[in-house]
Scaffold this active site. Structure first.
Site, mmCIF file in Angstrom:
data_model
loop_
_atom_site.group_PDB
_atom_site.id
_atom_site.type_symbol
_atom_site.label_atom_id
_atom_site.label_comp_id
_atom_site.label_asym_id
_atom_site.label_seq_id
_atom_site.Cartn_x
_atom_site.Cartn_y
_atom_site.Cartn_z
ATOM 1 N N LYS A 85 39.245 -27.335 9.563
ATOM 2 C CA LYS A 85 39.330 -27.635 10.997
ATOM 3 C C LYS A 85 40.508 -26.851 11.557
ATOM 4 C CE LYS A 85 39.634 -32.046 13.450
ATOM 5 N NZ LYS A 85 39.212 -33.434 13.218
ATOM 6 N N ARG A 138 39.557 -30.282 4.584
ATOM 7 C CA ARG A 138 39.063 -31.662 4.486
ATOM 8 C C ARG A 138 37.919 -31.720 3.492
ATOM 9 N NH1 ARG A 138 37.381 -34.265 10.150
ATOM 10 N NH2 ARG A 138 35.445 -33.111 10.048
ATOM 11 N N GLY A 144 33.017 -26.225 16.787
ATOM 12 C CA GLY A 144 33.628 -25.237 17.682
ATOM 13 C C GLY A 144 34.874 -24.628 17.076
ATOM 14 N N ARG A 145 35.506 -25.389 16.188
ATOM 15 C CA ARG A 145 36.750 -24.876 15.574
ATOM 16 C C ARG A 145 36.810 -25.275 14.110
ATOM 17 N NH1 ARG A 145 41.498 -29.121 17.054
ATOM 18 N NH2 ARG A 145 40.195 -30.948 17.309
ATOM 19 N N ASP A 189 28.772 -37.792 17.600
ATOM 20 C CA ASP A 189 29.100 -36.659 16.724
ATOM 21 C C ASP A 189 30.228 -37.023 15.758
ATOM 22 O OD1 ASP A 189 30.349 -36.634 19.402
ATOM 23 O OD2 ASP A 189 31.583 -35.040 18.605
ATOM 24 N N ASN A 190 30.817 -38.194 15.941
ATOM 25 C CA ASN A 190 31.873 -38.645 15.039
ATOM 26 C C ASN A 190 31.431 -39.857 14.226
ATOM 27 O OD1 ASN A 190 33.557 -36.634 15.984
ATOM 28 N ND2 ASN A 190 34.547 -37.941 17.507
HETATM 29 P P1 AMP Z 1 36.087 -33.933 18.550
HETATM 30 O O1 AMP Z 1 36.353 -34.725 19.771
HETATM 31 O O2 AMP Z 1 37.316 -33.371 17.864
HETATM 32 O O3 AMP Z 1 35.184 -34.640 17.602
HETATM 33 O O4 AMP Z 1 35.321 -32.606 19.032
HETATM 34 C C1 AMP Z 1 34.202 -32.652 19.845
HETATM 35 C C2 AMP Z 1 33.611 -31.253 19.982
HETATM 36 O O5 AMP Z 1 34.527 -30.370 20.619
HETATM 37 C C3 AMP Z 1 33.224 -30.589 18.688
HETATM 38 O O6 AMP Z 1 32.070 -29.861 18.948
HETATM 39 C C4 AMP Z 1 34.409 -29.692 18.404
HETATM 40 O O7 AMP Z 1 34.050 -28.607 17.579
HETATM 41 C C5 AMP Z 1 34.790 -29.247 19.806
HETATM 42 N N1 AMP Z 1 36.201 -28.888 19.913
HETATM 43 C C6 AMP Z 1 37.259 -29.726 19.983
HETATM 44 N N2 AMP Z 1 38.406 -29.035 20.102
HETATM 45 C C7 AMP Z 1 38.084 -27.727 20.128
HETATM 46 C C8 AMP Z 1 38.821 -26.500 20.251
HETATM 47 N N3 AMP Z 1 40.153 -26.487 20.388
HETATM 48 N N4 AMP Z 1 38.138 -25.335 20.227
HETATM 49 C C9 AMP Z 1 36.797 -25.335 20.112
HETATM 50 N N5 AMP Z 1 36.050 -26.433 19.998
HETATM 51 C C10 AMP Z 1 36.672 -27.617 20.007
HETATM 52 MG MG MG Z 2 34.254 -34.615 16.018
#
Ligand code: AMP
Ligand code: MG
Length: 488
Positions: A115, A178, A94-95, A254-255
């Site tokens: 990121k 990264r 998403g980002r 997803d992690n």
């Molecule tokens: P994470 O918890 O960082 O592994 O992110 C989980 C999901 O949320 C992934 O699909 C990220 O791309 C999305 N995500 C987290 N933060 C953001 C943000 N600020 N804008 C868009 N997508 C986000």
């Molecule tokens: Mg993630």
């Protein structure tokens, strides 16, 4: 191509070519006023990237995705994920963006990934941005993990964008660059499986085998061998986390990487006082991802991988399930072997000491540490001093003195090797109060001094150095119960 020196960096598009269904071509958002905050020079050099060039205006533009070498084709990757147990069919970058893959001088392939580079079609309600603090947190903790010998993605640079990011307060924005052996996750397989396209699933599995577990290609059943290899890699990874007191904090599928590298340093932190119930993340109210739950959660996540792979594992469903269960059951053995070997090393015990003795001594020690609210990292380091004859530093940190005295006699009778202990029991881990100080200074005042000092300590974790004493000490009590907020 912008700037001559980029010509040495070739960014390939292997992922996008092999798996176009999972790769959405996309560009980074423009950073108005990019300012390189930290560059990992040692990593850059190791990877064959020129640190001086990376510091140049063109280099910084690469690090925020604004100027890419010719032929680069950045993509947002599609993946699904089980978040706190609930399935989200479409997460994706998403980002974030995969800028491409490059080969280092040793011939290894790496992803170069950003990121915080702006919204993509996977952004849902998110702003696509990242703040300086969380990106520097990923930088410092992944550096510490690498220095501790734990497989991890690496942080190449953090660049402030000059943009504002709106969270609870207004924060300075940043992009993390990264490097990882890939960004394939358990959630990537769930996504491919959910498309119903078995040919895509097979192509993804074959891509993963070539990149991470090439020995599986020559196995009788390559896709089963892939599952077994990921089970083993994840079991060993989580055992290593446990041995240093690392709490990932958001072990959603997803992690969880296919490579076995630690990824996505969001609400993670190092445990101070030993307690299996330790949780830092403000969003993990139920303690699903508590320190002591991590091995069980890793197993749960691997079951999700096995489910996604099922159509490749057997001629029919019952046969595939039986084969998958067999592979998953290997986790416990891999985990126990890795944990026991690690604890043996932490206690300085030679291979001749029988496994049952090591486990019994370790279990009794854990009970004493838990009851006594003892600091995990400094206790084990002090135990090296106890092995040399001075038991006081370790002893004085435990409440039950009769208990620890009896335990110490028993353990010392096994002949622990103090020097060997000092090579595996770190003096310095990124302690939460120090991480917070370093991130606030960087984020609020653009003062990178505390971060640099912390990096000096954690990049050489096993060597006690004069002047760095405060990096070895537990947080002052007024620091209180530590809470981390999801790395957004
Ligand atoms: P994470 O918890 O960082 O592994 O992110 C989980 C999901 O949320 C992934 O699909 C990220 O791309 C999305 N995500 C987290 N933060 C953001 C943000 N600020 N804008 C868009 N997508 C986000
Ligand atoms: Mg993630």
């Amino acid at each position: 191509m912008t700037g001559s020196a980029t010509s040495t960096l070739h960014l390939g598009d292997r992922f996008a070519r092999d798996l176009p269904e999972l790769a959405l071509p996309w560009q980074a958002e423009d950073a108005t006023d990019p300012n390189l905050l930290v560059l990992n020079e040692a990593l850059a050099t190791e990877l064959g990237l020129d640190p001086d060039w990376l510091r140049s205006p063109d280099g910084v533009r690469l690090l925020v995705g604004a100027a890419l070498p010719e032929g680069a084709a950045p993509v947002a990757q599609a993946y699904a994920g089980h978040q706190f147990g609930n399935y989200s069919p479409r997460l994706g970058d998403g980002r974030a963006l995969l800028l491409g893959e490059f080969v280092d001088p040793a011939g290894h392939l790496h992803d170069l990934h950003l990121k915080g580079s702006g919204r993509t079609p996977f952004a849902r309600g998110g702003d696509g941005l990242a703040a300086v603090g969380p990106m520097l947190r990923e930088y410092v903790i992944s550096e510490a993990m690498h220095a501790l010998g734990i497989p991890t993605t690496r942080a190449l640079a953090v660049t402030a964008t000059g943009e504002h990011v709106f969270r609870e307060t207004v924060l300075p924005g940043a992009v993390l660059a990264r490097v990882a052996s890939s960004h394939l996750r358990v959630g990537t397989f769930s996504y491919a499986r959910a498309t119903g396209d078995l040919e895509l699933l097979r192509r993804l599995a074959d891509h993963a085998i070539v990149r991470h577990h090439p020995e599986a290609a020559s196995a009788e059943r390559p896709h089963l061998a892939l599952l077994e290899a990921v089970v083993s890699a994840q079991a060993e990874l989580v055992a290593r986390w446990m041995l240093v007191g690392f709490v990932h904090g958001v072990m959603n599928t997803d992690n969880v990487t296919i490579s076995g590298e630690t990824i996505d340093y969001g609400p993670c932190a190092f445990m101070e006082v030993y307690d299996p119930a330790t949780v830092f993340s403000s969003i993990d109210a139920g303690g699903r991802y508590a320190y002591g739950n991590q091995p069980g959660i890793a197993q749960w996540n691997l079951v999700r991988l096995a489910e996604a792979l099922l159509p490749l594992l057997g001629a029919d469903q019952p046969q595939a399930v039986a084969v998958a269960q067999e592979a998953l059951s290997g986790f416990v053995g891999h985990y126990n072997r890795a944990w026991t070997a690690g604890v043996r090393a932490k206690l300085g015990l030679a291979d001749e000491v029988p496994v049952e003795v090591v486990t019994a001594v370790a279990d009794d020690l854990l009970t004493l540490l838990h009851e006594g609210h003892v600091d995990w990292t400094s206790f084990f380091r002090a135990l090296g001093t106890a092995a040399r004859g001075d038991v006081e530093p370790a002893r004085s940190s435990v409440l039950d003195l009769t208990g620890i005295d009896g335990w110490t006699r028993r353990w010392r009778a096994l002949g622990p090797d103090a020097d060997a202990m000092d090579r595996v029991n770190p003096v310095y881990v990124p302690r939460n109060h120090l991480v917070e100080q370093a991130l606030s200074a960087a984020s609020d005042a653009v003062d990178l001094g505390p971060l640099r000092q912390l990096l000096v300590a954690v990049r050489d974790p096993y060597t006690a150095r004069p002047g760095l004493e405060r990096f070895a000490e537990p947080a002052p009590t007024e620091f209180g119960a530590y809470r981390t907020f999801c790395g957004t």
